[in-house]
Design an enzyme around this catalytic site. Structure first.
Site, short mmCIF file in Angstrom:
data_model
loop_
_atom_site.label_atom_id
_atom_site.label_comp_id
_atom_site.label_asym_id
_atom_site.label_seq_id
_atom_site.Cartn_x
_atom_site.Cartn_y
_atom_site.Cartn_z
NE ARG A 7 29.73 21.25 53.39
CZ ARG A 7 28.52 21.68 53.09
NH1 ARG A 7 28.04 22.74 53.68
NH2 ARG A 7 27.78 21.06 52.19
NE ARG A 63 36.91 3.56 57.56
CZ ARG A 63 37.23 4.49 58.42
NH1 ARG A 63 38.33 5.20 58.27
NH2 ARG A 63 36.46 4.73 59.46
CB CYS A 74 27.35 7.62 55.82
SG CYS A 74 28.91 7.20 55.04
CD GLU A 77 22.65 16.82 52.35
OE1 GLU A 77 21.79 17.71 52.52
OE2 GLU A 77 23.82 16.94 52.72
NE ARG A 89 24.87 19.25 49.68
CZ ARG A 89 23.82 18.82 48.99
NH1 ARG A 89 23.39 17.57 49.12
NH2 ARG A 89 23.17 19.63 48.18
CE1 TYR A 107 29.64 22.29 47.82
CE2 TYR A 107 31.59 23.65 48.13
CZ TYR A 107 30.44 23.07 48.63
OH TYR A 107 30.09 23.26 49.95
NE ARG A 115 27.70 27.61 49.65
CZ ARG A 115 28.19 27.73 50.87
NH1 ARG A 115 28.17 26.70 51.70
NH2 ARG A 115 28.67 28.88 51.28
#
Length: 120
Positions: A7, A63, A74, A77, A89, A107, A115
Site C-alpha cells: 500500500r 506509464r 484507477c 475514493e 492511493r 505514505y 496510517r
C-alpha cells in the site's frame, strides 16, 4: 516467491496533471525501492484518487515511468466528509520473497497521517 500487496499514498498540493504525475511517480519509485522490487516484480496496480482530483488518471505516472506491461486501474475514493483532500492511493500486487511483516508500505508527506500504525 509469494504474492504480496503493498500500500501507499501521497497527498497532492494541487489538482494539476504534471504535479500528479511527479508525486505519483515519486510514490511508485519509493514503493519499489523500499521493498527491493523491480518493475518485473509488479503483477498489477490499483490507483484511487479522492473525488477532488480531476486533472488526469494517476496510472499515467506509471506509464511515464515505463511500466507498460502491468495491468493498471484507477478508481475514485469514497467522498467522506472530513477525509484528507487530494490524495492518491496505490495498492500494488507484487512477487516478493519478503514475508508480509517485512513489506514496506509507503505514505509520503502529509499522507503519513492516514496510517500512523504502519512504520514508514
Amino acid at each position: 516467491m509469494a504474492v504480496r500487496a503493498v500500500r501507499g499514498a501521497v497527498q497532492l498540493e494541487r489538482d494539476d496533471a504534471e504535479h500528479m504525475h511527479e508525486r505519483v511517480a515519486e510514490l511508485i519509485t519509493a514503493i519499489l525501492e523500499r521493498n527491493g522490487l523491480a518493475v518485473d516484480d509488479l503483477i498489477s496496480m490499483w490507483f484511487t484518487a479522492t473525488p477532488d482530483l480531476h486533472s488526469d488518471f494517476p496510472a499515467v505516472a506509471a506509464r511515464k515511468l515505463g511500466i507498460t506491461d502491468v495491468p493498471l486501474i484507477c478508481a475514485q475514493e469514497l467522498d467522506i466528509t472530513g477525509a484528507m483532500p487530494r490524495v492518491v492511493r496505490i495498492l500494488a500486487h507484487v512477487e516478493s520473497p519478503l514475508p508480509k511483516e517485512e513489506i514496506a508500505h509507503v505514505y509520503l508527506g502529509a499522507a503519513a497521517a492516514l496510517r500512523k500504525d504502519i512504520a514508514q
